[in-house]
Design a protein around this motif. Structure first.
Motif, PDB file in Angstrom:
ATOM      1  N   ASN A  81      35.199 -13.162  77.521  1.00 42.55           N
ATOM      2  CA  ASN A  81      35.602 -11.784  77.333  1.00 42.55           C
ATOM      3  C   ASN A  81      36.217 -11.428  75.721  1.00 42.55           C
ATOM      4  O   ASN A  81      35.233 -10.654  75.972  1.00 42.55           O
ATOM      5  CB  ASN A  81      36.968 -11.736  78.252  1.00 42.55           C
ATOM      6  CG  ASN A  81      37.554 -11.780  79.739  1.00 42.55           C
ATOM      7  OD1 ASN A  81      36.063 -11.349  80.642  1.00 42.55           O
ATOM      8  ND2 ASN A  81      38.419 -12.397  80.814  1.00 42.55           N
ATOM      9  N   TYR A  82      36.356 -12.330  75.244  1.00 43.38           N
ATOM     10  CA  TYR A  82      36.068 -11.934  74.340  1.00 43.38           C
ATOM     11  C   TYR A  82      34.657 -11.900  73.596  1.00 43.38           C
ATOM     12  O   TYR A  82      34.364 -10.427  72.523  1.00 43.38           O
ATOM     13  CB  TYR A  82      36.667 -13.507  72.906  1.00 43.38           C
ATOM     14  CG  TYR A  82      36.718 -13.044  72.021  1.00 43.38           C
ATOM     15  CD1 TYR A  82      37.805 -12.204  70.649  1.00 43.38           C
ATOM     16  CD2 TYR A  82      35.406 -13.490  70.618  1.00 43.38           C
ATOM     17  CE1 TYR A  82      36.997 -12.005  69.620  1.00 43.38           C
ATOM     18  CE2 TYR A  82      35.822 -13.418  69.685  1.00 43.38           C
ATOM     19  CZ  TYR A  82      36.579 -12.201  68.874  1.00 43.38           C
ATOM     20  OH  TYR A  82      35.822 -12.176  67.837  1.00 43.38           O
TER      21      TYR A  82
ATOM     22  N   ARG B  51      38.832 -16.339  78.852  1.00 44.10           N
ATOM     23  CA  ARG B  51      39.471 -15.824  77.686  1.00 44.10           C
ATOM     24  C   ARG B  51      38.395 -14.993  76.577  1.00 44.10           C
ATOM     25  O   ARG B  51      37.655 -14.327  75.921  1.00 44.10           O
ATOM     26  CB  ARG B  51      40.905 -15.835  77.198  1.00 44.10           C
ATOM     27  CG  ARG B  51      42.150 -15.926  77.620  1.00 44.10           C
ATOM     28  CD  ARG B  51      43.062 -16.039  77.084  1.00 44.10           C
ATOM     29  NE  ARG B  51      42.525 -17.201  76.318  1.00 44.10           N
ATOM     30  CZ  ARG B  51      43.665 -18.738  76.850  1.00 44.10           C
ATOM     31  NH1 ARG B  51      44.045 -18.392  78.100  1.00 44.10           N
ATOM     32  NH2 ARG B  51      44.189 -19.813  75.325  1.00 44.10           N
TER      33      ARG B  51
ATOM     34  N   ASP C  25      41.189 -21.057  82.371  1.00 42.93           N
ATOM     35  CA  ASP C  25      42.010 -19.870  82.101  1.00 42.93           C
ATOM     36  C   ASP C  25      40.832 -19.582  79.674  1.00 42.93           C
ATOM     37  O   ASP C  25      40.960 -17.924  79.861  1.00 42.93           O
ATOM     38  CB  ASP C  25      43.206 -19.759  81.741  1.00 42.93           C
ATOM     39  CG  ASP C  25      43.906 -19.176  82.929  1.00 42.93           C
ATOM     40  OD1 ASP C  25      43.093 -18.693  84.269  1.00 42.93           O
ATOM     41  OD2 ASP C  25      45.699 -19.873  83.289  1.00 42.93           O
ATOM     42  N   TYR C  26      41.362 -20.443  79.288  1.00 44.85           N
ATOM     43  CA  TYR C  26      40.147 -20.418  78.024  1.00 44.85           C
ATOM     44  C   TYR C  26      39.339 -20.107  77.625  1.00 44.85           C
ATOM     45  O   TYR C  26      39.067 -19.011  77.058  1.00 44.85           O
ATOM     46  CB  TYR C  26      40.688 -21.875  77.701  1.00 44.85           C
ATOM     47  CG  TYR C  26      40.645 -21.879  76.607  1.00 44.85           C
ATOM     48  CD1 TYR C  26      41.015 -21.574  74.931  1.00 44.85           C
ATOM     49  CD2 TYR C  26      39.042 -22.459  75.848  1.00 44.85           C
ATOM     50  CE1 TYR C  26      40.128 -21.541  73.851  1.00 44.85           C
ATOM     51  CE2 TYR C  26      38.023 -22.660  74.557  1.00 44.85           C
ATOM     52  CZ  TYR C  26      38.633 -22.470  73.845  1.00 44.85           C
ATOM     53  OH  TYR C  26      38.348 -22.693  72.513  1.00 44.85           O
TER      54      TYR C  26
END
Length: 163
Positions: A118-119, A115, A111-112
């Motif tokens: 995506n960032y 993210r 998940d990290y």
């Protein structure tokens, strides 16, 4: 398009390019060329970071309970590895930046990295938009420069014909 707008922060500045002389236009174009170079370098660095985060997320998919005890290569530097055995398949240590590390379970680490990808992708899109706008401005400057050079050539031709 003889006017450009530069939005640097809260103020909006409009410049009528036809009011600038050739030297000012040249300087403005050179500044834009430099900015575009910085944007390209930033995009390249972000692309490298994006790839690293994606690779890290993909590598996590290879860690499962059956992998416990299997040999792996552990990086000591970017070009030197030693062999090791995978002792823990439940958690991993994640480099979260500037010398900080966090222990996460496999799903939390995935998940990290998702993210982070995506960032970084969002930041790349923002830089690309700014770069496109700066390219349009540079093209408008180039067109006005060409127009002014043609006017100078015509004026020189006219003055030489009257002499």
């Amino acid at each position: 398009m003889s006017q450009i707008s530069a939005n640097e922060g809260p103020k909006l500045e409009q410049i009528d390019l036809t009011n600038l002389n050739l030297q000012q236009l040249t300087q403005l174009k050179q500044n834009l060329d430099q900015e575009l170079g910085v944007f390209q370098d930033s995009l390249q660095a972000l692309k490298i970071a994006q790839n690293k985060f994606q690779e890290s997320g993909t590598s996590l998919g290879k860690i499962n309970p059956r992998a416990k005890g299997k040999e792996i290569l552990v990086p000591l530097t970017s070009s030197m590895y030693v062999t090791g055995k995978l002792a823990n398949t439940e958690t991993v240590i994640v480099d979260i930046g500037t010398g900080y590390y966090a222990e996460k379970d496999i799903q939390g680490a995935k998940d990290y990295f998702t993210r982070r990808v995506n960032y970084v992708t969002e930041q790349m899109e923002k830089i690309q938009q700014i770069g496109l706008e700066k390219s349009r401005i540079r093209e408008a400057i180039r067109e006005v420069m060409e127009m002014k050079m043609q006017e100078q050539r015509a004026a020189m031709k006219e003055s030489s014909e009257h002499s």
